[in-house]
Enzyme design. Structure first.
Site, PDB file in Angstrom:
ATOM      1  N   GLY A 125     -12.782   5.645  -0.116  1.00 34.87           N
ATOM      2  CA  GLY A 125     -12.059   5.229  -1.320  1.00 34.87           C
ATOM      3  C   GLY A 125     -11.196   4.029  -1.045  1.00 34.87           C
ATOM      4  CG  ASN A 126     -10.295   1.149  -3.665  1.00 35.72           C
ATOM      5  OD1 ASN A 126      -9.387   1.155  -4.494  1.00 35.72           O
ATOM      6  ND2 ASN A 126     -11.577   1.079  -4.014  1.00 35.72           N
ATOM      7  NE  ARG A 127      -2.545   1.526   0.065  1.00 36.80           N
ATOM      8  CZ  ARG A 127      -1.584   1.130   0.887  1.00 36.80           C
ATOM      9  NH1 ARG A 127      -1.874   0.887   2.150  1.00 36.80           N
ATOM     10  NH2 ARG A 127      -0.366   0.983   0.452  1.00 36.80           N
ATOM     11  CB  ALA A 169     -10.343  -1.466  -6.635  1.00 43.49           C
TER      12      ALA A 169
END
Ligand code: CTP
Ligand code: CA
Length: 225
Positions: free
Chosen positions: A33-35, A100
């Site tokens: 995942g990402n932030r 994102a």
């Protein structure tokens, strides 16, 4: 109150936007995942709805309420996000890509939980995800297309490169990786670029930034070919 000039141009128009991260499954319990918090995209959705737009938000997993009057389609992966966008893009006047999107996903998700074997490490094989924004911009019957660019350095150069390479109508660039701005933050500042111009949106909370961004989009949208 909603900006009357932006409302005059955008009210009744259909906005499709992507928001949040995508998560790419490794096995039934793990993912890459990402932030991204999704807050910028959700703020744009809420402000567009207030301008009278009909808003569809294709969103990766986030901890945010659905803005009143907005239709949300929940997805996890980039491939699911692309499928949801492809289904709806022909019925859209404006497309804004705030998500994102993971650039890479595991070549295959394991159907069973990945187990440790002895003391060794693990090498993951990743493949590139489809570029949802570029695919929308490449369509014959495309809506007005706005991308985002999250950069840690040389923000404007990389953003203008993306504007040209993906053949976008407009791109909103922000510096990430700094305390208190961009990803996973309450505030944001944007440099908005289009082929023959630019506009700076000063650092403010994301609702205010969303309002200003929609005002700039409305001006360009009105003058579109
Ligand atoms: N984007 C997308 N699909 C992808 C990757 C990016 O729709 N698979 C969109 C994002 O939502 C954003 C824009 O493309 O609007 C730019 O994303 P960014 O990550 O900054 O650019 P990339 O083209 O992925 O290039 P890089 O990450 O290598 O800088
Ligand atoms: Ca990327």
């Amino acid at each position: 109150d909603p900006d009357p000039e932006a409302a005059a141009v955008l009210a009744g128009r259909r906005l499709l936007l992507t928001a949040g991260p995508t998560v790419e499954d490794l096995d039934p319990v793990r993912y890459l995942g990402n932030r991204s918090s999704g807050r910028m995209g959700y703020a744009v959705a809420a402000e567009a709805q207030r301008l009278g737009m009909r808003v569809t938000l294709v969103s990766g997993p986030v901890n945010l309420p659905v803005p009143a009057g907005v239709e949300r389609i929940a997805v996890r992966s980039a491939e699911q996000m692309l499928a949801a966008v492809t289904d709806r893009v022909a019925q859209s006047d404006l497309f804004i890509a705030t998500a994102a999107v993971a650039d890479f996903r595991p070549r295959e998700a394991s159907l069973e939980k990945i187990k440790k074997r002895g003391d060794g490490g693990l090498t993951l094989e990743l493949v590139q995800n489809p570029d949802i924004l570029a695919e929308v911009a490449a369509r014959q019957d495309r809506p007005f297309v706005v991308g985002f660019a999250a950069e840690t350095h040389e923000v404007e150069r990389y953003a203008r490169d993306k504007l040209e390479r993906k053949r976008l109508d407009m791109i909103a660039a922000n510096r990430v990786g700094e305390e208190g701005s961009g990803f996973d933050a309450d505030c944001n500042a944007l440099t908005v670029l289009w082929p023959e111009g630019r506009h700076e949106i000063a650092r403010a909370d994301k609702a205010q930034v969303a309002r200003e961004l929609l005002a700039v989009i409305a001006q360009r949208f009105r003058n579109r070919p």
